[in-house]
Scaffold this motif. Structure first.
Motif, PDB file in Angstrom:
ATOM      1  N   ILE A  68       0.845  -1.204   0.000  1.00 11.88           N
ATOM      2  CA  ILE A  68       0.000   0.000   0.000  1.00 11.88           C
ATOM      3  C   ILE A  68       0.876   1.248   0.000  1.00 11.88           C
ATOM      4  O   ILE A  68       0.633   2.189  -0.767  1.00 11.88           O
ATOM      5  N   ALA A  69       1.909   1.268   0.842  1.00 12.92           N
ATOM      6  CA  ALA A  69       2.835   2.408   0.865  1.00 12.92           C
ATOM      7  C   ALA A  69       3.572   2.506  -0.461  1.00 12.92           C
ATOM      8  O   ALA A  69       3.748   3.604  -1.003  1.00 12.92           O
ATOM      9  N   ALA A  70       3.984   1.387  -1.013  1.00 10.16           N
ATOM     10  CA  ALA A  70       4.708   1.398  -2.295  1.00 10.16           C
ATOM     11  C   ALA A  70       3.837   1.982  -3.404  1.00 10.16           C
ATOM     12  O   ALA A  70       4.301   2.806  -4.201  1.00 10.16           O
ATOM     13  N   ALA A  71       2.580   1.586  -3.459  1.00 13.53           N
ATOM     14  CA  ALA A  71       1.674   2.100  -4.486  1.00 13.53           C
ATOM     15  C   ALA A  71       1.450   3.596  -4.327  1.00 13.53           C
ATOM     16  O   ALA A  71       1.423   4.349  -5.313  1.00 13.53           O
ATOM     17  N   GLY A  72       1.274   4.062  -3.087  1.00  8.53           N
ATOM     18  CA  GLY A  72       1.094   5.495  -2.844  1.00  8.53           C
ATOM     19  C   GLY A  72       2.323   6.288  -3.239  1.00  8.53           C
ATOM     20  O   GLY A  72       2.224   7.354  -3.847  1.00  8.53           O
ATOM     21  N   TYR A  73       3.494   5.760  -2.897  1.00  7.34           N
ATOM     22  CA  TYR A  73       4.754   6.428  -3.240  1.00  7.34           C
ATOM     23  C   TYR A  73       4.920   6.529  -4.754  1.00  7.34           C
ATOM     24  O   TYR A  73       5.228   7.605  -5.281  1.00  7.34           O
ATOM     25  N   VAL A  74       4.708   5.430  -5.462  1.00  9.71           N
ATOM     26  CA  VAL A  74       4.872   5.430  -6.918  1.00  9.71           C
ATOM     27  C   VAL A  74       3.879   6.389  -7.564  1.00  9.71           C
ATOM     28  O   VAL A  74       4.232   7.145  -8.477  1.00  9.71           O
ATOM     29  N   SER A  75       2.650   6.405  -7.089  1.00  3.90           N
ATOM     30  CA  SER A  75       1.641   7.312  -7.643  1.00  3.90           C
ATOM     31  C   SER A  75       2.080   8.769  -7.492  1.00  3.90           C
ATOM     32  O   SER A  75       2.050   9.551  -8.454  1.00  3.90           O
ATOM     33  N   ASP A  76       2.506   9.136  -6.288  1.00  5.41           N
ATOM     34  CA  ASP A  76       2.922  10.523  -6.053  1.00  5.41           C
ATOM     35  C   ASP A  76       4.208  10.851  -6.809  1.00  5.41           C
ATOM     36  O   ASP A  76       4.324  11.932  -7.397  1.00  5.41           O
ATOM     37  N   LEU A  77       5.172   9.939  -6.827  1.00  5.51           N
ATOM     38  CA  LEU A  77       6.427  10.217  -7.529  1.00  5.51           C
ATOM     39  C   LEU A  77       6.202  10.384  -9.024  1.00  5.51           C
ATOM     40  O   LEU A  77       6.768  11.296  -9.647  1.00  5.51           O
ATOM     41  N   ARG A  78       5.388   9.554  -9.619  1.00  8.06           N
ATOM     42  CA  ARG A  78       5.084   9.708 -11.056  1.00  8.06           C
ATOM     43  C   ARG A  78       4.425  11.055 -11.326  1.00  8.06           C
ATOM     44  O   ARG A  78       4.709  11.712 -12.328  1.00  8.06           O
ATOM     45  N   ALA A  79       3.547  11.468 -10.436  1.00 11.25           N
ATOM     46  CA  ALA A  79       2.903  12.776 -10.594  1.00 11.25           C
ATOM     47  C   ALA A  79       3.918  13.905 -10.450  1.00 11.25           C
ATOM     48  O   ALA A  79       3.844  14.910 -11.162  1.00 11.25           O
ATOM     49  N   MET A  80       4.871  13.757  -9.538  1.00 16.78           N
ATOM     50  CA  MET A  80       5.913  14.771  -9.379  1.00 16.78           C
ATOM     51  C   MET A  80       6.749  14.869 -10.653  1.00 16.78           C
ATOM     52  O   MET A  80       7.085  15.970 -11.099  1.00 16.78           O
ATOM     53  N   GLU A  81       7.070  13.734 -11.247  1.00 16.81           N
ATOM     54  CA  GLU A  81       7.837  13.740 -12.499  1.00 16.81           C
ATOM     55  C   GLU A  81       7.030  14.368 -13.631  1.00 16.81           C
ATOM     56  O   GLU A  81       7.577  15.074 -14.471  1.00 16.81           O
ATOM     57  N   TRP A  82       5.727  14.139 -13.660  1.00 12.85           N
ATOM     58  CA  TRP A  82       4.837  14.690 -14.679  1.00 12.85           C
ATOM     59  C   TRP A  82       4.708  16.210 -14.566  1.00 12.85           C
ATOM     60  O   TRP A  82       4.662  16.923 -15.561  1.00 12.85           O
ATOM     61  N   ALA A  83       4.673  16.699 -13.358  1.00  5.13           N
ATOM     62  CA  ALA A  83       4.392  18.119 -13.109  1.00  5.13           C
ATOM     63  C   ALA A  83       5.583  19.007 -13.461  1.00  5.13           C
ATOM     64  O   ALA A  83       6.738  18.607 -13.316  1.00  5.13           O
ATOM     65  N   ASP A  84       5.273  20.218 -13.892  1.00  7.22           N
ATOM     66  CA  ASP A  84       6.330  21.217 -14.101  1.00  7.22           C
ATOM     67  C   ASP A  84       6.393  22.206 -12.939  1.00  7.22           C
ATOM     68  O   ASP A  84       7.323  22.992 -12.835  1.00  7.22           O
ATOM     69  N   THR A  85       5.394  22.133 -12.051  1.00 12.77           N
ATOM     70  CA  THR A  85       5.288  23.089 -10.943  1.00 12.77           C
ATOM     71  C   THR A  85       4.790  22.381  -9.693  1.00 12.77           C
ATOM     72  O   THR A  85       3.876  21.557  -9.767  1.00 12.77           O
ATOM     73  N   CYS A  86       5.371  22.748  -8.563  1.00 10.20           N
ATOM     74  CA  CYS A  86       4.855  22.319  -7.267  1.00 10.20           C
ATOM     75  C   CYS A  86       4.227  23.524  -6.589  1.00 10.20           C
ATOM     76  O   CYS A  86       4.801  24.618  -6.590  1.00 10.20           O
TER      77      CYS A  86
END
Length: 143
Positions: A68-86
Protein backbone atom coordinates in the motif's frame (compact mmCIF):
# COMPACT_ATOMS: atom_id res chain seq x y z
CA UNK A 1 -1.25 26.15 -18.62
CA UNK A 2 0.84 24.54 -15.88
CA UNK A 3 0.97 20.92 -14.75
CA UNK A 4 0.80 21.34 -10.98
CA UNK A 5 1.62 18.98 -8.15
CA UNK A 6 -0.43 20.25 -5.20
CA UNK A 7 1.63 19.34 -2.12
CA UNK A 8 -0.26 19.65 1.14
CA UNK A 9 -1.90 17.65 3.90
CA UNK A 10 -5.09 15.71 4.41
CA UNK A 11 -5.61 18.05 7.35
CA UNK A 12 -5.57 21.18 5.17
CA UNK A 13 -9.23 22.06 4.72
CA UNK A 14 -8.47 24.51 1.88
CA UNK A 15 -6.64 22.01 -0.33
CA UNK A 16 -9.71 20.71 -2.25
CA UNK A 17 -10.91 24.25 -2.96
CA UNK A 18 -7.43 25.32 -4.12
CA UNK A 19 -7.15 22.31 -6.46
CA UNK A 20 -10.55 23.11 -7.98
CA UNK A 21 -9.72 26.82 -8.30
CA UNK A 22 -6.51 26.00 -10.18
CA UNK A 23 -8.38 23.64 -12.48
CA UNK A 24 -11.03 26.28 -13.11
CA UNK A 25 -8.19 28.62 -14.12
CA UNK A 26 -7.18 26.13 -16.82
CA UNK A 27 -4.32 24.28 -15.12
CA UNK A 28 -3.86 20.53 -14.80
CA UNK A 29 -3.52 19.57 -11.15
CA UNK A 30 -2.49 16.34 -9.44
CA UNK A 31 -4.61 15.85 -6.32
CA UNK A 32 -3.10 13.33 -3.89
CA UNK A 33 -6.61 12.76 -2.50
CA UNK A 34 -7.81 11.55 -5.91
CA UNK A 35 -4.73 10.38 -7.85
CA UNK A 36 -4.66 9.92 -11.62
CA UNK A 37 -4.58 6.12 -11.18
CA UNK A 38 -8.17 6.14 -9.90
CA UNK A 39 -7.29 4.61 -6.53
CA UNK A 40 -8.05 6.47 -3.32
CA UNK A 41 -5.23 8.63 -1.99
CA UNK A 42 -2.69 7.04 0.35
CA UNK A 43 -3.41 7.08 4.08
CA UNK A 44 -1.39 5.41 6.83
CA UNK A 45 -4.63 4.10 8.31
CA UNK A 46 -5.03 1.92 5.21
CA UNK A 47 -1.97 -0.02 6.41
CA UNK A 48 -2.89 -0.09 10.09
CA UNK A 49 -5.68 1.77 11.92
CA UNK A 50 -3.33 2.00 14.91
CA UNK A 51 -0.53 3.64 12.87
CA UNK A 52 -0.08 6.55 15.28
CA UNK A 53 1.28 4.22 17.96
CA UNK A 54 4.00 2.68 15.75
CA UNK A 55 7.56 2.54 16.97
CA UNK A 56 10.27 3.99 14.71
CA UNK A 57 11.26 0.42 13.81
CA UNK A 58 7.69 -0.51 12.81
CA UNK A 59 7.35 2.70 10.75
CA UNK A 60 10.56 1.94 8.84
CA UNK A 61 9.55 -1.66 8.29
CA UNK A 62 6.08 -0.87 6.96
CA UNK A 63 7.24 2.10 4.89
CA UNK A 64 9.69 -0.14 3.07
CA UNK A 65 7.64 -3.35 2.81
CA UNK A 66 3.97 -2.42 2.55
CA UNK A 67 2.46 -2.76 -0.95
CA UNK A 68 0.00 0.00 0.00
CA UNK A 69 2.83 2.41 0.87
CA UNK A 70 4.71 1.40 -2.30
CA UNK A 71 1.67 2.10 -4.49
CA UNK A 72 1.09 5.50 -2.84
CA UNK A 73 4.75 6.43 -3.24
CA UNK A 74 4.87 5.43 -6.92
CA UNK A 75 1.64 7.31 -7.64
CA UNK A 76 2.92 10.52 -6.05
CA UNK A 77 6.43 10.22 -7.53
CA UNK A 78 5.08 9.71 -11.06
CA UNK A 79 2.90 12.78 -10.59
CA UNK A 80 5.91 14.77 -9.38
CA UNK A 81 7.84 13.74 -12.50
CA UNK A 82 4.84 14.69 -14.68
CA UNK A 83 4.39 18.12 -13.11
CA UNK A 84 6.33 21.22 -14.10
CA UNK A 85 5.29 23.09 -10.94
CA UNK A 86 4.86 22.32 -7.27
CA UNK A 87 2.45 24.34 -5.19
CA UNK A 88 3.18 23.85 -1.50
CA UNK A 89 -0.12 24.66 0.21
CA UNK A 90 0.44 25.60 3.84
CA UNK A 91 -0.24 24.40 6.43
CA UNK A 92 1.07 20.97 5.59
CA UNK A 93 3.26 18.19 6.88
CA UNK A 94 6.73 16.83 6.35
CA UNK A 95 5.98 14.83 3.20
CA UNK A 96 4.77 17.92 1.37
CA UNK A 97 7.94 19.76 2.34
CA UNK A 98 10.05 16.87 1.05
CA UNK A 99 8.09 17.00 -2.20
CA UNK A 100 8.64 20.75 -2.54
CA UNK A 101 12.34 20.27 -1.82
CA UNK A 102 12.50 17.64 -4.57
CA UNK A 103 11.02 20.15 -7.04
CA UNK A 104 13.46 22.87 -5.98
CA UNK A 105 16.37 20.45 -6.23
CA UNK A 106 15.31 19.41 -9.72
CA UNK A 107 15.16 23.04 -10.83
CA UNK A 108 11.40 22.91 -11.33
CA UNK A 109 9.15 25.81 -10.40
CA UNK A 110 8.05 25.67 -6.77
CA UNK A 111 5.50 28.08 -5.33
CA UNK A 112 4.55 28.33 -1.69
CA UNK A 113 1.05 29.46 -0.74
CA UNK A 114 1.15 30.81 2.79
CA UNK A 115 -1.21 32.77 4.98
CA UNK A 116 -1.14 34.81 8.16
CA UNK A 117 -0.22 32.75 11.19
CA UNK A 118 2.18 30.35 9.46
CA UNK A 119 5.57 29.93 11.08
CA UNK A 120 8.34 31.49 8.94
CA UNK A 121 10.81 29.08 7.31
CA UNK A 122 14.23 30.29 6.14
CA UNK A 123 14.60 27.62 3.46
CA UNK A 124 11.44 28.87 1.76
CA UNK A 125 13.98 30.93 -0.17
CA UNK A 126 14.50 27.78 -2.28
CA UNK A 127 11.04 28.34 -3.75
CA UNK A 128 10.50 30.23 -6.98
CA UNK A 129 7.84 32.42 -5.34
CA UNK A 130 6.06 32.84 -2.04
CA UNK A 131 2.41 33.75 -2.59
CA UNK A 132 -0.13 34.97 -0.06
CA UNK A 133 -3.35 34.39 -2.03
CA UNK A 134 -4.68 32.01 -4.66
CA UNK A 135 -5.06 34.99 -7.00
CA UNK A 136 -1.33 35.65 -6.64
CA UNK A 137 -0.58 31.96 -7.34
CA UNK A 138 -2.63 32.08 -10.54
CA UNK A 139 -0.95 35.33 -11.62
CA UNK A 140 2.51 33.74 -11.11
CA UNK A 141 1.45 30.61 -13.00
CA UNK A 142 0.22 32.71 -15.91
CA UNK A 143 3.33 34.89 -16.12
Amino acid sequence: MARIYAASSWRNEYQPWIVQTLRNAGHEVYDFRKPFNGRPGFAWSDIDPDWQSWSAKKYRELLTTSPIAAAGYVSDLRAMEWADTCLLILPCGRSAHLEAGWFAGRGKRCLILTQDGEEPELMALLATDICISIAEVIARLNS
